[in-house]
Design a protein around this motif. Structure first.
Motif, PDB file in Angstrom:
ATOM      1  N   ASN A  45       0.823  -1.221   0.000  1.00 53.53           N
ATOM      2  CA  ASN A  45       0.000   0.000   0.000  1.00 53.53           C
ATOM      3  C   ASN A  45       0.850   1.261   0.000  1.00 53.53           C
ATOM      4  O   ASN A  45       0.458   2.293   0.558  1.00 53.53           O
ATOM      5  CB  ASN A  45      -0.952   0.011   1.205  1.00 53.53           C
ATOM      6  N   ASN A  46       2.025   1.159  -0.630  1.00 60.39           N
ATOM      7  CA  ASN A  46       2.961   2.282  -0.701  1.00 60.39           C
ATOM      8  C   ASN A  46       3.361   2.804   0.676  1.00 60.39           C
ATOM      9  O   ASN A  46       3.765   3.958   0.834  1.00 60.39           O
ATOM     10  CB  ASN A  46       2.373   3.431  -1.534  1.00 60.39           C
ATOM     11  N   GLY A  47       3.245   1.925   1.691  1.00 58.47           N
ATOM     12  CA  GLY A  47       3.664   2.298   3.037  1.00 58.47           C
ATOM     13  C   GLY A  47       2.733   3.260   3.742  1.00 58.47           C
ATOM     14  O   GLY A  47       3.137   3.910   4.706  1.00 58.47           O
ATOM     15  N   VAL A  48       1.471   3.330   3.305  1.00 62.08           N
ATOM     16  CA  VAL A  48       0.533   4.308   3.869  1.00 62.08           C
ATOM     17  C   VAL A  48      -0.599   3.606   4.614  1.00 62.08           C
ATOM     18  O   VAL A  48      -1.223   2.676   4.085  1.00 62.08           O
ATOM     19  CB  VAL A  48      -0.063   5.205   2.771  1.00 62.08           C
ATOM     20  N   VAL A  49      -0.856   4.056   5.838  1.00 56.83           N
ATOM     21  CA  VAL A  49      -2.053   3.668   6.586  1.00 56.83           C
ATOM     22  C   VAL A  49      -2.960   4.890   6.627  1.00 56.83           C
ATOM     23  O   VAL A  49      -2.615   5.904   7.244  1.00 56.83           O
ATOM     24  CB  VAL A  49      -1.702   3.209   8.018  1.00 56.83           C
ATOM     25  N   ASP A  50      -4.111   4.826   5.955  1.00 55.85           N
ATOM     26  CA  ASP A  50      -5.010   5.975   5.829  1.00 55.85           C
ATOM     27  C   ASP A  50      -6.295   5.695   6.607  1.00 55.85           C
ATOM     28  O   ASP A  50      -7.076   4.824   6.241  1.00 55.85           O
ATOM     29  CB  ASP A  50      -5.323   6.225   4.347  1.00 55.85           C
ATOM     30  N   TYR A  51      -6.525   6.462   7.669  1.00 53.00           N
ATOM     31  CA  TYR A  51      -7.722   6.285   8.480  1.00 53.00           C
ATOM     32  C   TYR A  51      -8.897   7.142   7.992  1.00 53.00           C
ATOM     33  O   TYR A  51      -9.984   7.086   8.573  1.00 53.00           O
ATOM     34  CB  TYR A  51      -7.411   6.630   9.934  1.00 53.00           C
ATOM     35  N   GLY A  52      -8.672   7.925   6.946  1.00 50.58           N
ATOM     36  CA  GLY A  52      -9.738   8.768   6.439  1.00 50.58           C
ATOM     37  C   GLY A  52     -10.094   9.870   7.428  1.00 50.58           C
ATOM     38  O   GLY A  52      -9.283  10.271   8.263  1.00 50.58           O
ATOM     39  N   LYS A  53     -11.354  10.344   7.352  1.00 56.35           N
ATOM     40  CA  LYS A  53     -11.805  11.409   8.248  1.00 56.35           C
ATOM     41  C   LYS A  53     -12.430  10.810   9.505  1.00 56.35           C
ATOM     42  O   LYS A  53     -13.212   9.868   9.439  1.00 56.35           O
ATOM     43  CB  LYS A  53     -12.807  12.320   7.541  1.00 56.35           C
ATOM     44  N   ILE A  54     -12.057  11.377  10.642  1.00 54.54           N
ATOM     45  CA  ILE A  54     -12.548  10.918  11.935  1.00 54.54           C
ATOM     46  C   ILE A  54     -13.183  12.112  12.644  1.00 54.54           C
ATOM     47  O   ILE A  54     -12.548  13.150  12.825  1.00 54.54           O
ATOM     48  CB  ILE A  54     -11.395  10.358  12.788  1.00 54.54           C
ATOM     49  N   SER A  55     -14.433  11.966  13.032  1.00 57.51           N
ATOM     50  CA  SER A  55     -15.142  13.075  13.681  1.00 57.51           C
ATOM     51  C   SER A  55     -14.643  13.270  15.105  1.00 57.51           C
ATOM     52  O   SER A  55     -14.568  12.323  15.893  1.00 57.51           O
ATOM     53  CB  SER A  55     -16.649  12.796  13.700  1.00 57.51           C
ATOM     54  N   LEU A  56     -14.315  14.502  15.433  1.00 61.46           N
ATOM     55  CA  LEU A  56     -13.876  14.824  16.787  1.00 61.46           C
ATOM     56  C   LEU A  56     -14.997  14.569  17.799  1.00 61.46           C
ATOM     57  O   LEU A  56     -14.739  14.234  18.957  1.00 61.46           O
ATOM     58  CB  LEU A  56     -13.434  16.293  16.846  1.00 61.46           C
ATOM     59  N   GLN A  57     -16.238  14.675  17.335  1.00 62.15           N
ATOM     60  CA  GLN A  57     -17.375  14.464  18.230  1.00 62.15           C
ATOM     61  C   GLN A  57     -17.517  12.997  18.632  1.00 62.15           C
ATOM     62  O   GLN A  57     -18.204  12.686  19.621  1.00 62.15           O
ATOM     63  CB  GLN A  57     -18.666  14.943  17.545  1.00 62.15           C
ATOM     64  N   GLU A  58     -16.882  12.092  17.899  1.00 62.86           N
ATOM     65  CA  GLU A  58     -16.972  10.669  18.205  1.00 62.86           C
ATOM     66  C   GLU A  58     -15.899  10.217  19.196  1.00 62.86           C
ATOM     67  O   GLU A  58     -15.876   9.049  19.589  1.00 62.86           O
ATOM     68  CB  GLU A  58     -16.849   9.851  16.918  1.00 62.86           C
ATOM     69  N   PHE A  59     -15.034  11.123  19.584  1.00 68.47           N
ATOM     70  CA  PHE A  59     -13.983  10.765  20.539  1.00 68.47           C
ATOM     71  C   PHE A  59     -14.612  10.413  21.895  1.00 68.47           C
ATOM     72  O   PHE A  59     -15.550  11.078  22.338  1.00 68.47           O
ATOM     73  CB  PHE A  59     -13.004  11.925  20.719  1.00 68.47           C
ATOM     74  N   PRO A  60     -14.082   9.409  22.574  1.00 72.37           N
ATOM     75  CA  PRO A  60     -14.549   9.114  23.933  1.00 72.37           C
ATOM     76  C   PRO A  60     -13.985  10.143  24.909  1.00 72.37           C
ATOM     77  O   PRO A  60     -13.292  11.074  24.520  1.00 72.37           O
ATOM     78  CB  PRO A  60     -13.963   7.715  24.195  1.00 72.37           C
ATOM     79  N   ALA A  61     -14.264   9.958  26.179  1.00 69.95           N
ATOM     80  CA  ALA A  61     -13.768  10.891  27.189  1.00 69.95           C
ATOM     81  C   ALA A  61     -12.245  10.858  27.271  1.00 69.95           C
ATOM     82  O   ALA A  61     -11.600  11.884  27.519  1.00 69.95           O
ATOM     83  CB  ALA A  61     -14.389  10.568  28.548  1.00 69.95           C
ATOM     84  N   ASN A  62     -11.685   9.685  27.059  1.00 69.07           N
ATOM     85  CA  ASN A  62     -10.228   9.550  27.097  1.00 69.07           C
ATOM     86  C   ASN A  62      -9.672   9.512  25.683  1.00 69.07           C
ATOM     87  O   ASN A  62     -10.308  10.002  24.749  1.00 69.07           O
ATOM     88  CB  ASN A  62      -9.851   8.290  27.877  1.00 69.07           C
ATOM     89  N   GLU A  63      -8.497   8.935  25.511  1.00 68.84           N
ATOM     90  CA  GLU A  63      -7.888   8.842  24.189  1.00 68.84           C
ATOM     91  C   GLU A  63      -8.722   7.946  23.267  1.00 68.84           C
ATOM     92  O   GLU A  63      -9.449   7.068  23.724  1.00 68.84           O
ATOM     93  CB  GLU A  63      -6.467   8.277  24.308  1.00 68.84           C
ATOM     94  N   LYS A  64      -8.565   8.177  21.976  1.00 69.63           N
ATOM     95  CA  LYS A  64      -9.305   7.373  21.000  1.00 69.63           C
ATOM     96  C   LYS A  64      -8.350   6.395  20.314  1.00 69.63           C
ATOM     97  O   LYS A  64      -7.389   6.797  19.667  1.00 69.63           O
ATOM     98  CB  LYS A  64      -9.962   8.259  19.937  1.00 69.63           C
ATOM     99  N   GLU A  65      -8.632   5.111  20.459  1.00 72.00           N
ATOM    100  CA  GLU A  65      -7.833   4.077  19.801  1.00 72.00           C
ATOM    101  C   GLU A  65      -8.452   3.733  18.450  1.00 72.00           C
ATOM    102  O   GLU A  65      -9.656   3.479  18.354  1.00 72.00           O
ATOM    103  CB  GLU A  65      -7.751   2.826  20.680  1.00 72.00           C
TER     104      GLU A  65
END
Length: 214
Positions: A45-65
């Motif tokens: 994959n040309n060495g790329v890990v692409d997570y796309g767009k992630i909504s900040l509103q979907e973050f939990p109270a702590n870190e987002k894995e």
């Protein structure tokens, strides 16, 4: 070996200083080996890990894995070689840790526009093979001749990895022409309160994999 001869020679000169004048010169040697063989690393994959767009509103109270991603690393040599793959973090000092400080065992995702660290990612290796045979991973800090077992261990910045020679009683690198392994990427984003809420933040992790000849 050259370095170990210098103090020995000095001791002999001092022992005979009453009869022989001390030497006023010292030798400098430039050594190495030019090999006709070379190895080429390739990442899927040309060495790329692409997570796309992630909504900040979907973050939990702590870190987002984020979900783990896997890339395949292949190193092909045009002749039998003793080599290892070194990894360097191109965003040093930007990896977060669970206590809010830095994490030297992880790789950074750069900084947001407000100067906050975006997160971190860790790497592990799995399913390593050398010339088609299942291999056991070993690793060493760059510049060190001491090798350690690395199966199931986090691959840290600055470390080089290869396959152990099963015929050796110690942890010795294997001479091979083909090395294949899965590289598992585990990414964690910082808490949402640390990130800008009115603009997009680009996840910007980058690392370099380099073949080192042993």
């Amino acid at each position: 070996m050259q370095a170990s001869r210098v103090p020995i020679s000095a001791a002999l000169l001092l022992a005979g200083v009453s009869n022989v004048m001390a030497a006023s010169s010292v030798d400098l040697g430039v050594v190495g080996v030019i090999t006709p063989s070379a190895c080429t690393p390739i990442l899927s994959n040309n060495g790329v890990v692409d997570y796309g767009k992630i909504s900040l509103q979907e973050f939990p109270a702590n870190e987002k894995e984020l979900p783990d991603a896997t890339l395949q690393l292949e190193v092909s040599c045009n002749g039998p070689m003793m080599m290892a793959v070194k990894i360097t973090d191109n965003r040093p000092g930007t990896a977060t840790s669970t206590n809010g400080g830095g994490d030297t065992s992880s790789f950074g995702l750069n900084l947001a526009s407000n100067g906050q660290k975006i997160g971190r990612y860790q790497l592990k290796m799995a399913n390593a093979t050398a010339d088609g045979q299942v291999g056991s991973l070993i690793e060493s800090w760059e510049g060190s001749d001491t090798w350690l077992e690395a199966n199931n261990a986090v691959w840290q910045p600055g470390f080089r990895r290869t396959v152990r020679d099963p015929s050796s009683a110690g942890l010795t690198p294997l001479t091979m022409t083909a090395f294949k392994v899965d590289v598992v990427v585990s990414t964690t984003l910082t808490r949402k309160q640390y990130l800008p809420s009115a603009e997009e933040t680009k996840i910007d992790g980058s690392a370099t994999l380099e073949v080192k000849y042993l």
